[in-house]
Design a protein around this motif. Structure first.
Motif, short mmCIF file in Angstrom:
data_model
loop_
_atom_site.label_atom_id
_atom_site.label_comp_id
_atom_site.label_asym_id
_atom_site.label_seq_id
_atom_site.Cartn_x
_atom_site.Cartn_y
_atom_site.Cartn_z
N ARG A 26 0.83 -1.17 -0.13
CA ARG A 26 0.04 0.06 -0.22
C ARG A 26 0.86 1.30 0.00
N ARG A 27 1.90 1.15 0.80
CA ARG A 27 2.68 2.44 0.44
C ARG A 27 3.53 2.47 -0.86
N ARG A 30 0.81 3.93 -2.98
CA ARG A 30 0.56 5.40 -2.91
C ARG A 30 1.77 6.07 -3.52
N TYR A 33 1.53 6.95 -7.14
CA TYR A 33 0.64 8.20 -7.48
C TYR A 33 1.53 9.54 -7.29
N LEU A 82 -6.27 7.05 -3.83
CA LEU A 82 -5.36 7.88 -2.86
C LEU A 82 -6.34 7.82 -1.49
N ARG A 83 -7.29 8.40 -1.66
CA ARG A 83 -8.22 8.55 -0.47
C ARG A 83 -8.37 7.14 0.21
N LEU A 85 -6.57 4.65 0.03
CA LEU A 85 -5.26 4.24 0.66
C LEU A 85 -5.17 4.88 2.03
N ASP A 86 -5.45 6.20 2.10
CA ASP A 86 -5.55 6.92 3.35
C ASP A 86 -6.39 6.37 4.33
N THR A 87 -7.49 5.71 4.13
CA THR A 87 -8.62 5.41 4.85
C THR A 87 -8.59 4.06 5.53
N ALA A 94 -14.63 6.79 3.55
CA ALA A 94 -14.39 7.71 2.16
C ALA A 94 -15.37 7.35 1.41
#
Length: 111
Positions: A26-27, A30, A33, A82-83, A85-87, A94
């Motif tokens: 996941r890192r 991200r 992007y 991206l959202r 991945l952040d949540t 999201a």
């Protein structure tokens, strides 16, 4: 196993795919992007270039809008992923990304 490489996805398939990537995946996803020449920059390059080519090549000039639409959908898809991945793992935080992302993916490939 990226969301943006498929033709369609939804909340359950997004959760499954993001879980399979693991924390380091996941890192990296991200980072793909947000790097200077990453996937957020790509639509800003290909959409105008293809639109200009279509403008010069086709007598039906409105066709030149299709690459711009595809590029806009690609940017929306990227922002949605991206959202998510952040949540992750709380994707329900999201709702806009879950609502817009799958349609943006479809629009990117349809355009």
């Amino acid at each position: 196993d990226r969301l943006d490489g498929s033709l369609a996805w939804d909340e359950s398939s997004a959760a499954e795919r993001l879980a399979r990537l693991g924390p380091s995946g996941r890192r990296e996803y991200r980072a793909m992007y947000v790097s200077p020449l990453g996937d957020m920059a790509l639509p800003l390059c290909y959409a105008p270039a293809l639109a200009a080519l279509c403008w010069r090549s086709f007598s039906r000039r409105p066709l030149a809008l299709l690459p711009l639409l595809a590029g806009a959908c690609d940017l929306l898809e990227n922002a949605s992923v991206l959202r998510l991945l952040d949540t992750f793992p709380r994707l329900e935080q999201a709702p806009l990304a879950l609502a817009v992302g799958p349609w943006a993916t479809f629009g990117k490939w349809a355009g």
